[in-house]
Structure formats: structure tokens, C-alpha cells
Design a protein around this motif. Sequence first.
Motif, short mmCIF file in Angstrom:
data_model
loop_
_atom_site.label_atom_id
_atom_site.label_comp_id
_atom_site.label_asym_id
_atom_site.label_seq_id
_atom_site.Cartn_x
_atom_site.Cartn_y
_atom_site.Cartn_z
N ASP A 32 1.21 -1.09 -0.28
CA ASP A 32 -0.11 0.10 -0.32
C ASP A 32 0.74 1.49 0.08
O ASP A 32 0.54 2.14 -0.50
CB ASP A 32 -1.23 -0.02 1.32
CG ASP A 32 -2.20 1.18 1.22
OD1 ASP A 32 -2.05 1.29 0.41
OD2 ASP A 32 -2.47 0.99 2.46
N LYS A 60 -7.05 -2.89 -3.72
CA LYS A 60 -7.30 -1.32 -3.08
C LYS A 60 -7.43 -0.82 -4.73
O LYS A 60 -6.79 -0.81 -6.19
CB LYS A 60 -6.02 -0.74 -2.04
CG LYS A 60 -6.34 0.41 -1.88
CD LYS A 60 -5.53 0.37 -0.69
CE LYS A 60 -6.40 2.32 0.19
NZ LYS A 60 -4.74 2.51 0.92
N THR A 74 -12.52 1.96 -6.34
CA THR A 74 -12.19 0.54 -5.80
C THR A 74 -11.89 -0.25 -6.42
O THR A 74 -11.62 -0.68 -7.90
CB THR A 74 -13.84 0.38 -5.44
OG1 THR A 74 -14.84 0.26 -6.34
CG2 THR A 74 -14.35 1.75 -4.88
#
Length: 494
Positions: A32, A60, A74
Amino acid sequence: MNWNSVRLLSVLAAVLLFVPVAGAASRQQELDRLVTQYHQLRQFNGAVLVANEKGIVFKKGYGFANFEWQVPNTPDTKFRLASVSKQFTAMVVLQLVAEGKLHLDDPLVKLLPDYRQDTGARVTLTHLLNHTSGIPSYTSAPGFFEKVSRNPYKVADFVKQFASGDLEFEPGSKFAYNNSGYFLLGAIIERTTGKTYAQAVQERIFDKLGMKSSGYDVYATVLPKRASGYELKPEGYINAPYLDMSIPYAAGSLYSTVEDLYLWDRALYTDTLLPAALKEKMFTPGLEKYGFGWTIEPMKLQDDKTELGMVTHSGGINGFSTRIYRAPASREVVILLDNTSRGDKLKELSSGLFSALHGIAPRAPRPGIQETLSATLDKAPVAEVIARYRELKAKKPDAYDFSAGQLNSLGYQYLGAGRAPDAIELFKLNVEMFPKDANLYDSLGEAYLAQGDKERARVNYSKALELEPGMPSAEAALKAMGAPGSPPASKVSQ
């Protein structure tokens, strides 16, 4: 057993349970963090999915699917796949081969009887699948996007007008990435199945795999969770130019999500869609490491030592850039779908994500020198831009991305703005910095040609061919110009 022993065993069990969970969480945070860094530099805006042999490790969305309404991306946002569509086209064709309805050595005139006989008799189904047909790619035709790409076409009409040109080389002798070839494969699918290309892909792949968020992108359809496409300019994001989706067709008109593409990736490890022998053909590299709808080449990770065998494809279409990287030996996959045209950064990001999966610290992205300098595009003479480039490269060589594509993209910004002399100066600087890169001489030749200087254009196109023999764009440009003082050379047609 006393209670102290029980308590000790309980603590040990808790630790053993916690360690892998903590490790997984740490890895997700690292993935991330890396994608977030790219997003913050406006080098990625879209959806990501990373998986290993056990399943999904990370997924993600980043940024907006629609900037006007600030609708977030999304994992179930639908993106145009562009040329990632080609692997689905190839799959349907190979399914028809498995059923005995097509054969890999079938000539094009047998598959499409209305196709011109002189060239179609020499081009086979295999040549179309692996980009060795020699048929000119319609997207490379001068002015195609400006004059044609907004107009709807019926398949047969488009084939006749834009996918039936004289051969540029003997079929099978060279590789030249070719959207015309995959457009023709769509027409072959329709004639063979009696169904539209969209129906064939839907029924034969998407429905079978439960890919409920995938299909053929029709502009008029109200499609829930469809991302809008954008381009990043010096002044900020703009809406990408309109493209009628009958134009990319079987070469690039599908849409999907990262989650659906994960289902596709997993299915390719089974024989659900295709017998193993034909699947092996699909993943066997031919010229330029291209199989049938896939490129087969290793990826170097960011320790600059580790290499992973990779089956991959990229895609780029107005407003969208896409990548799927599959590492079959370890059953890992990275899927990146971007709706801001940042295809220039997706391979680097993918390498970083695979590196993190393998315990290698990924490199943080750097701002591109193109974006840094393009802010002065209309404010400073090109000589000042070049001086600034040299200054930053000398004083801060590690602070920016100085790769060849950066300066080349900036040169094309000048060329697109009608400033060919300024573009020439930037391209000249780029070949000075990267004298062994054939593509840069090709770009310099293009800029000279735009200025009307055919002699210097010839010199640079010839240099490109010297560094990369058979380079299609350089060969085509030289043929179009002809020998000095002679009419343009004709293409192979006999």
C-alpha cells in the motif's frame, strides 16, 4: 499439567498465530505504501491487485474513477482493458482451433473469403496471432486517430478500408505489433461462430469463469462503476479524447476489473478453457518473445539481480493504461488498471510490487523530469529548458527520473504543439544522453520530417535501423520517403 504450563503454552500458541498474521499485515502495508507513493506523484491512479499461490494478498483502489464527481476507484471499478483484450481474443481463437473449426495454418482467405486474395493467401492464422503478418497496423496510419477514431464502423467495412493494406514484409519473417491482425481475428471469430465478437467472448470466457464485471465496452451503455478516462497535462488532468469502441474492437475494446482479471489468471492454471497443449502454444514465445496474445519475458526485480519468468501484456487506449504480469512458476500476479494514461510507470510499479512479495525492498518512485520541465513549456525558450535539464542532471542525478522516455515524451509535447524546431533540440539532447537507443533516433527523424528536412530525417531513421535492424516505424518512414531524388518506394504486394 499445572496452570503455569497451560498459560505458557497458550502464550506460545498466540505468538505462533500472531506472527504470520502480522507478517501479512506488514506486507500489505508495504504494498500500500509503495502504490500510495506513486499515486501521490500522479504516476498511478486506478486499482491494484496482487496475489500469490495462496490467493489475493492485496487489492485496493487509488484516486478517482470520475474526477468531476470525485467518485473513488475501488477493486470493482470497471476499466477499459485496451490491448490486454488481445489475450481474450487469442483464447477464443484457440478454443475454435481445439474444436476443429479453425487451424493455425489456415490462410486468411479461407477464414475470410472476401479478403483480398493476393495478400490473404500468404497470411495464416498464426501470423495474425503473433504479429508477424506484415499487414499494416491501422493505428500506425498517419492521421488515423485525428480523422477516423471517433467514427463508428461495421466490421466488414473497417476490414476493407483499414485492415487490408499492402504487406510491409513477408509474413512470418518479422515481428511488428499489429492491431489490424487482432481486428481480423475478431472478424474470423464472428464468421466461424455466427455470433458477434462480444457474444463469443462473453459466453466462452466471462460467463464460464464468473467474470460478472467484464464485457465489451459500448459507449452508449449505462455501465455501473465504469471509470472515466483522463490524461495528465502540465495544467492538470483533462478528459481523454472520445474513441468509438468499434475501432479497437477485438484488439482492445473489452472492460474488466482487477477482481475479474484475478479469476482469469487463476483459470489459466487449469484446463477449464483450453486443452493444455494449445495453452502451451499460447505461452510459447515467438519473434520478439511474443506468443499468442501474451509476451513471455523475464522481469528483473529491484535488487537488480533476481529475475522472475513472466507472462505479461500491456494496454493503452484513450485515458487508460493496463498491465497484467503473471509469474507462473510461483503463481503470483500483479494487475494494474489506471485511468489517467500513466502507462509509462506501470512496469516499474509492478517490479516494485513483485520485489516486495519476494522480500526485496522496493525503490520509491521519483518525480519525472518530463513533468518537472513541462511546467515551463510555454514560459521559457527551449534553450532554457535544456539548460535546466543539464543543471538538474548534474546536481541532482538521483532526485528525478532521467530515463530516455522522459525527455522523449517532452519532445513529443513540443511536436504536438507544432513546435518542431524545439522538439528537434530536445530529441538531439536525448540521443546525446542515450546514444545507443534506436527509438530516440526514430523520434528525431520524425521531428526532422515534420519540419520538412527529409535529408536529416533519413540520416536519423537510418541510424535507428543500424541500432535496431528491422525497426518497423523507421523502415516505413524510409520507404515512404523513398531514395533521395526518387519517388516513394512501393510496399510489398506481389
